[in-house]
Design a protein around this motif. Structure first.
Motif, PDB file in Angstrom:
ATOM      1  N   HIS A  55      -2.710  -2.720  -4.800  1.00  5.96           N
ATOM      2  CA  HIS A  55      -1.977  -2.738  -3.531  1.00  5.96           C
ATOM      3  C   HIS A  55      -0.802  -3.697  -3.543  1.00  5.96           C
ATOM      4  CE1 HIS A  55      -1.053  -4.134   0.556  1.00  5.96           C
ATOM      5  NE2 HIS A  55      -1.340  -2.905   0.955  1.00  5.96           N
ATOM      6  N   GLY A  56      -1.036  -4.939  -3.923  1.00  2.69           N
ATOM      7  CA  GLY A  56       0.021  -5.953  -3.895  1.00  2.69           C
ATOM      8  C   GLY A  56       1.193  -5.602  -4.789  1.00  2.69           C
ATOM      9  N   GLY A  57       0.896  -5.142  -5.985  1.00  3.54           N
ATOM     10  CA  GLY A  57       1.955  -4.801  -6.931  1.00  3.54           C
ATOM     11  C   GLY A  57       2.780  -3.621  -6.455  1.00  3.54           C
ATOM     12  N   ILE A  58       2.115  -2.592  -5.939  1.00  3.05           N
ATOM     13  CA  ILE A  58       2.829  -1.422  -5.430  1.00  3.05           C
ATOM     14  C   ILE A  58       3.677  -1.805  -4.224  1.00  3.05           C
ATOM     15  CG2 ILE A  58       2.548   0.838  -4.335  1.00  3.05           C
ATOM     16  CD1 ILE A  58       2.037   0.911  -7.303  1.00  3.05           C
ATOM     17  N   TYR A  59       3.131  -2.639  -3.368  1.00  6.97           N
ATOM     18  CA  TYR A  59       3.884  -3.083  -2.182  1.00  6.97           C
ATOM     19  C   TYR A  59       5.178  -3.793  -2.604  1.00  6.97           C
ATOM     20  CZ  TYR A  59       5.155  -5.653   2.020  1.00  6.97           C
ATOM     21  OH  TYR A  59       5.865  -6.162   3.084  1.00  6.97           O
ATOM     22  N   ASN A  60       5.072  -4.751  -3.504  1.00  5.19           N
ATOM     23  CA  ASN A  60       6.248  -5.504  -3.936  1.00  5.19           C
ATOM     24  C   ASN A  60       7.255  -4.601  -4.649  1.00  5.19           C
ATOM     25  OD1 ASN A  60       5.314  -7.967  -2.923  1.00  5.19           O
ATOM     26  ND2 ASN A  60       4.165  -8.412  -4.789  1.00  5.19           N
TER      27      ASN A  60
ATOM     28  N   LYS B 234      11.337  -3.360  -2.951  1.00  3.37           N
ATOM     29  CA  LYS B 234      12.658  -3.450  -3.573  1.00  3.37           C
ATOM     30  C   LYS B 234      13.516  -2.236  -3.209  1.00  3.37           C
ATOM     31  CE  LYS B 234      10.856  -6.030  -7.538  1.00  3.37           C
ATOM     32  NZ  LYS B 234      10.594  -5.996  -8.996  1.00  3.37           N
ATOM     33  N   PHE B 235      12.845  -1.095  -2.963  1.00  4.94           N
ATOM     34  CA  PHE B 235      13.566   0.112  -2.580  1.00  4.94           C
ATOM     35  C   PHE B 235      13.931   0.093  -1.093  1.00  4.94           C
ATOM     36  CE2 PHE B 235      11.318   1.587  -6.347  1.00  4.94           C
ATOM     37  CZ  PHE B 235      12.249   2.397  -6.981  1.00  4.94           C
TER      38      PHE B 235
ATOM     39  N   LEU C  28       4.467   3.355   3.272  1.00  4.41           N
ATOM     40  CA  LEU C  28       4.588   4.077   2.005  1.00  4.41           C
ATOM     41  C   LEU C  28       3.408   3.793   1.084  1.00  4.41           C
ATOM     42  CD1 LEU C  28       8.409   3.681   1.227  1.00  4.41           C
ATOM     43  CD2 LEU C  28       7.208   5.767   1.894  1.00  4.41           C
ATOM     44  N   VAL C  29       2.985   2.539   1.051  1.00  6.21           N
ATOM     45  CA  VAL C  29       1.829   2.187   0.227  1.00  6.21           C
ATOM     46  C   VAL C  29       0.600   2.955   0.696  1.00  6.21           C
ATOM     47  CG1 VAL C  29       0.239   0.324  -0.437  1.00  6.21           C
ATOM     48  CG2 VAL C  29       2.707  -0.090  -0.389  1.00  6.21           C
TER      49      VAL C  29
ATOM     50  N   ILE D 196       7.134   9.192  -4.328  1.00  8.29           N
ATOM     51  CA  ILE D 196       6.841   9.304  -2.900  1.00  8.29           C
ATOM     52  C   ILE D 196       7.872   8.536  -2.081  1.00  8.29           C
ATOM     53  CG2 ILE D 196       5.229   8.505  -1.111  1.00  8.29           C
ATOM     54  CD1 ILE D 196       2.958   9.484  -2.769  1.00  8.29           C
ATOM     55  N   ALA D 197       8.229   7.346  -2.549  1.00  8.19           N
ATOM     56  CA  ALA D 197       9.213   6.538  -1.827  1.00  8.19           C
ATOM     57  C   ALA D 197      10.558   7.246  -1.767  1.00  8.19           C
ATOM     58  CB  ALA D 197       9.369   5.178  -2.512  1.00  8.19           C
ATOM     59  N   ILE D 198      10.992   7.823  -2.872  1.00  5.21           N
ATOM     60  CA  ILE D 198      12.283   8.516  -2.902  1.00  5.21           C
ATOM     61  C   ILE D 198      12.268   9.706  -1.951  1.00  5.21           C
ATOM     62  CG2 ILE D 198      13.788   9.947  -4.342  1.00  5.21           C
ATOM     63  CD1 ILE D 198      13.132   8.044  -6.656  1.00  5.21           C
ATOM     64  N   THR D 199      11.170  10.466  -1.963  1.00  8.20           N
ATOM     65  CA  THR D 199      11.057  11.624  -1.070  1.00  8.20           C
ATOM     66  C   THR D 199      11.148  11.205   0.386  1.00  8.20           C
ATOM     67  OG1 THR D 199       9.691  12.827  -2.662  1.00  8.20           O
ATOM     68  CG2 THR D 199       9.575  13.540  -0.362  1.00  8.20           C
TER      69      THR D 199
END
Length: 199
Positions: free
Chosen positions: A33-38, A42-43, A53-54, A85-88
């Protein structure tokens, strides 16, 4: 089972995840979770959006757990998955923002209804509008037809419907709101431009 790196059991957790083991999913979630969040922050540069998004990323991982096909590293797969997913989502937000800005721009220019109609197929608009009107409750439909299509005054329409002027205005306002929602759902960006002409 809550620390993947400590127990070095990621392959086993993924097997358990595939069969719907919620503890395995929780362990993976807590670990990444923490790594994906950080990474996503940035995006987005937006903490609330990033948290959403997470949530979407891990919800999707749970939904496709049986089809997960990890060729090498699950970590690499997950970060790539999160990025896609973030880009979409960000593209979708950008599209909505573009539509909103275009509507506001046209309103500010005070473009008349005919100019707006020229930008789209009149027949397409009329068909959608008629479907929207048909879907209205009886009194809202009658109020809209009398005032917007037949040009009756509030007083004339109210008398024909045997209701008060204020009640007529309420029916009309709700009718317009419903029609806008219908066009927004079933129309394209050109039809959205026409929403500004419905008041």
């Amino acid at each position: 089972m809550n620390d993947i790196s400590q127990h070095n059991n990621e392959p086993e957790l993924l097997k358990l995840l595939a069969i719907g083991d919620q503890q395995a999913f929780t362990a993976i979630y807590l670990h990444y979770h923490g790594g994906i969040y950080n990474y996503l922050l940035k995006f987005t540069k937006n903490p609330k959006l990033t948290e959403d998004l997470v949530h979407d990323v891990f919800l999707k991982i749970w939904e496709v757990r049986e089809q997960l096909d990890i060729k090498s590293s699950f970590s690499a797969y997950l970060y790539r998955f999160a990025r896609n997913i973030a880009i979409t989502q960000l593209n979708r937000i950008a599209l909505y923002s573009t539509i909103r800005d275009e509507v506001l721009h046209r309103v500010s220019l005070n473009i008349n209804d005919q100019a707006l109609m020229d930008a789209v197929e009149s027949r397409q608009y009329e068909e959608l509008l008629q479907k929207a009107i048909i879907n209205l409750p009886v009194q809202r439909r009658e109020a809209f037809i009398l005032c917007r299509q037949q040009g009756k005054t509030y007083e004339e329409a109210a008398a024909l419907m045997n209701i008060s002027r204020n009640t007529l205005k309420q029916h009309l306002a709700l009718a317009v709101k419903s029609i806008k929602a219908y066009l927004l759902e079933y129309g394209d960006i050109s039809l959205l431009m026409l929403l500004v002409s419905l008041k």
